[in-house]
Design a protein around this motif. Sequence first.
Motif, PDB file in Angstrom:
ATOM      1  N   ALA A 736     -74.894 -41.850 -95.197  1.00 44.86           N
ATOM      2  CA  ALA A 736     -74.076 -41.934 -96.151  1.00 44.86           C
ATOM      3  C   ALA A 736     -74.348 -43.391 -96.282  1.00 44.86           C
ATOM      4  N   GLN A 737     -75.089 -44.805 -95.603  1.00 45.69           N
ATOM      5  CA  GLN A 737     -74.874 -46.117 -95.611  1.00 45.69           C
ATOM      6  C   GLN A 737     -77.080 -46.075 -96.216  1.00 45.69           C
ATOM      7  N   GLU A 738     -77.025 -45.228 -95.741  1.00 50.57           N
ATOM      8  CA  GLU A 738     -79.230 -44.907 -95.798  1.00 50.57           C
ATOM      9  C   GLU A 738     -80.011 -44.973 -97.224  1.00 50.57           C
ATOM     10  N   ARG A 739     -80.905 -45.811 -97.198  1.00 55.82           N
ATOM     11  CA  ARG A 739     -81.569 -45.274 -98.453  1.00 55.82           C
ATOM     12  C   ARG A 739     -82.961 -45.624 -98.366  1.00 55.82           C
ATOM     13  N   VAL A 740     -83.713 -44.636 -99.029  1.00 53.54           N
ATOM     14  CA  VAL A 740     -84.795 -45.071 -98.746  1.00 53.54           C
ATOM     15  C   VAL A 740     -85.452 -45.169-100.241  1.00 53.54           C
ATOM     16  N   GLU A 741     -85.779 -46.715-101.336  1.00 47.71           N
ATOM     17  CA  GLU A 741     -86.406 -46.349-102.285  1.00 47.71           C
ATOM     18  C   GLU A 741     -88.231 -45.823-102.500  1.00 47.71           C
ATOM     19  N   ILE A 742     -89.156 -45.946-103.530  1.00 47.49           N
ATOM     20  CA  ILE A 742     -90.200 -46.060-103.494  1.00 47.49           C
ATOM     21  C   ILE A 742     -90.578 -47.088-104.619  1.00 47.49           C
ATOM     22  N   ASP A 743     -91.639 -47.308-104.468  1.00 50.52           N
ATOM     23  CA  ASP A 743     -91.998 -47.996-106.039  1.00 50.52           C
ATOM     24  C   ASP A 743     -93.594 -47.901-105.667  1.00 50.52           C
ATOM     25  N   ILE A 744     -93.484 -47.240-106.990  1.00 50.92           N
ATOM     26  CA  ILE A 744     -95.249 -46.749-106.826  1.00 50.92           C
ATOM     27  C   ILE A 744     -95.898 -48.421-107.789  1.00 50.92           C
ATOM     28  N   ASP A 745     -96.497 -48.647-107.299  1.00 51.56           N
ATOM     29  CA  ASP A 745     -97.605 -49.881-108.130  1.00 51.56           C
ATOM     30  C   ASP A 745     -96.404 -50.944-108.096  1.00 51.56           C
ATOM     31  N   PRO A 746     -96.392 -51.114-106.572  1.00 52.21           N
ATOM     32  CA  PRO A 746     -95.331 -52.674-106.286  1.00 52.21           C
ATOM     33  C   PRO A 746     -95.789 -54.283-106.961  1.00 52.21           C
ATOM     34  N   VAL A 747     -95.285 -54.645-107.329  1.00 50.91           N
ATOM     35  CA  VAL A 747     -95.291 -56.218-107.791  1.00 50.91           C
ATOM     36  C   VAL A 747     -94.624 -56.988-107.386  1.00 50.91           C
ATOM     37  N   SER A 748     -93.757 -56.799-106.640  1.00 51.75           N
ATOM     38  CA  SER A 748     -93.092 -57.272-106.151  1.00 51.75           C
ATOM     39  C   SER A 748     -93.192 -57.071-104.580  1.00 51.75           C
ATOM     40  N   PHE A 749     -93.096 -57.765-103.515  1.00 54.14           N
ATOM     41  CA  PHE A 749     -93.198 -57.368-102.315  1.00 54.14           C
ATOM     42  C   PHE A 749     -92.045 -58.692-101.275  1.00 54.14           C
ATOM     43  N   LEU A 750     -91.734 -58.935-102.254  1.00 63.33           N
ATOM     44  CA  LEU A 750     -90.438 -59.254-101.266  1.00 63.33           C
ATOM     45  C   LEU A 750     -89.548 -58.477-100.436  1.00 63.33           C
TER      46      LEU A 750
END
Length: 750
Positions: A736-750
């Motif tokens: 419930a408290q876990e997430r996975v976000e996918i960023d194709i072609d990331p610009v920021s690496f923070l």
Amino acid sequence: MAEPTLDVPDGESETARDDRARLPVLLTLPFPGPLDYLAPPPPETPPPGQLVRVPLGRREEIGCVWDRDSTVPADFAPPPESPVASARLRPVRGALDLPPLPVTLRRFIDWLAAYTLTPPGLVLAMALRAAGTEPRKPALGWVRGSADTASLRMTPARLRVLAALGNAPHGTADLSAASGASPAVIRAMADAGLLEAAPIPAETPFATLDPDFHRVTLSDEQDHAAETLRAAVRARAYSATLLEGVTGSGKTEVYLEAVAEALRLGRQVLVLLPEIALSAQWTERFARRFGAQAAIWHSALGSKRRKITWRAVLDGQARVVVGARSALFLPFPDLGLCIVDEEHDTAFKQEDGVTYHGRDMAVLRARIAGAPVVLVSATPSLETLANVEAGRYGHLTLAARHGAATLPHVALIDMRAHPPERGLFLSPLLTEAMEERFARGEQVMLFLNRRGYAPLTLCRACGFRMECPNCTAWLVEHRARKELACHHCGHTEPIPPSCPHCGADSSLVPIGPGIERIFEECRARFPEARLLVMASDTLGSPQATADAVRRISHREVDLIIGTQIVAKGWHFPHLTLVGVVDADLGLGGGDLRAAERTVQLLHQVAGRAGRADAPGTVLLQSYVGEHPVMQALVSGDYRAFMAREAAQRRPGFWPPYGRLAALIISANTAEAADALARAIGAHAPHLPGVEILGPAPAPLALLRGRHRRRLLLRAPRAIALQPILRHWLTGLRLGAQERVEIDIDPVSFL
């Protein structure tokens, strides 16, 4: 995909339902694809693109009838689910009184969803956010009624109302103002039959644009570029062109000629700007050229205006739209040209929710629409230059500033040799140059990309640093507001009188400068100068930005102190000196694009100087003058610097010579984030040419109270990452408290 089993309503047999067509409807929810519904019988069957009302569980949702045949390659899309028998489907409840969404928009949504690995319903939600799906209620006014005036008592007020009516319906307020009669008199006349209600014809929300209203005189170089773009518009086919020109070379005037050509052909135009603030000066220039304003689109618009604009775009009444990246999702039925101004700007990248790059998706939108796209910049991104080199994009250049203006002289101030006085941040060489400009009545700009008073507050007794409780970040002091703030999550707290760690009184000291501190130094150093601070937290609206621009243009300001907002394409003809307080800022850390971004930002800032007859000067305060970034800025050889950047990235297949995707894993505890990251990393694919980096803590390992870990997937350009990622994450179950976000072609690496 279909809904769970549902009962068949009484009075309709399963056989009858099997004879009716199933209808795919995409809802604005995170389903992997459209849901199947039972279509109304012909001729009431809604076509693809029609917005409809459908049941979902016990509630009703708005959805869009979707296309059954997708143009997205099969390996990019999620696998189809088995169809459900028609007997188990529920019927569409009705269609909305709106034209269907254009097929080009529907295909764009499909492609963007597949490319970014986003449920298509969430992309559709972005397109419908301002649609105004409720029925349009026509405004009602009054016309002369059928009652016989001879049989009624006609007072002077009633006679004035009838005289003011004319032939068109008038609203109560307008009729009252025109006749001098009170609203009560008008309502009494309606009750007596002297007036009848009638719909007021809707006004056209946007004035007609005249492509030949005020044609500007172009130089030979500009006219050649403009004719190339006009020809691309006339071809009515997809093409991509980089319009590269030095700051002040008249790039806007050139691409406005392409806009004029699209208007002559009766087609629509989309112009994307990286920041809302830019719209103030841009729209003034646009109105001078075409005799009326373009439609504006950004998040600061009121909901009513957004609905009016959205419908005007769908109806074809809004011919030119200028907006932020979200304007990509407007329902253009006949998009004939797309412009991306300042295409290098990282503000085009959407970092939250649906992650996408506005520049790249503008190219996709134009390709689907069969329209030319023009990418405009004085400092093109390496991605765009690589596409030019590969022959995928055309290339037009403007090498000289327009008219009598010349490029500014750029020089370094070695802060090791010419340091500021103790406790100050401006070198004596810079302050002397500022005094000379003020004496000549010229304007000066100081640039520092740091909001607030100081980026760090620490205790001089124990060394404790004031940090955000929700993020891996220092708290920034805002002295004017007497608070410490986190610029990542928005947390604020009062500046404490003593150290929270050791309790020492009055021991907290600001470290380093923000623009508030530079403002304080300049106010003391130049007490007669009129100062203006330009930053996102001091210019809270487009109106405030427009007022600041007006004051600068009317020479009501001597010194502008600003963050990156001052680099955004402004034209200030009386500005002759730009001082960069900390040119080294942004070079640290392990960001792939740190050097490229720094060169672009400082080059754009430098371009604000000397844009009219008076020559301009740019002074860069630096402790590392030998750095390639500083040398590139002094020499003005941007192309040589980018060639060096390209040579460094090619061998390792770093973008744009390879593909990159980021997986950002987050949880409410560090232990949960580590466990999930290890589990995902353990199932990483092992494929030729594909490299998995991580998992490792993200640079901002704690953000908004969530612990974050990161994996990077890197591959050569010939390998598509989306099928690999889809297969990798298939079957992943999150808590419930876990997430996975996918960023194709990331610009920021923070």
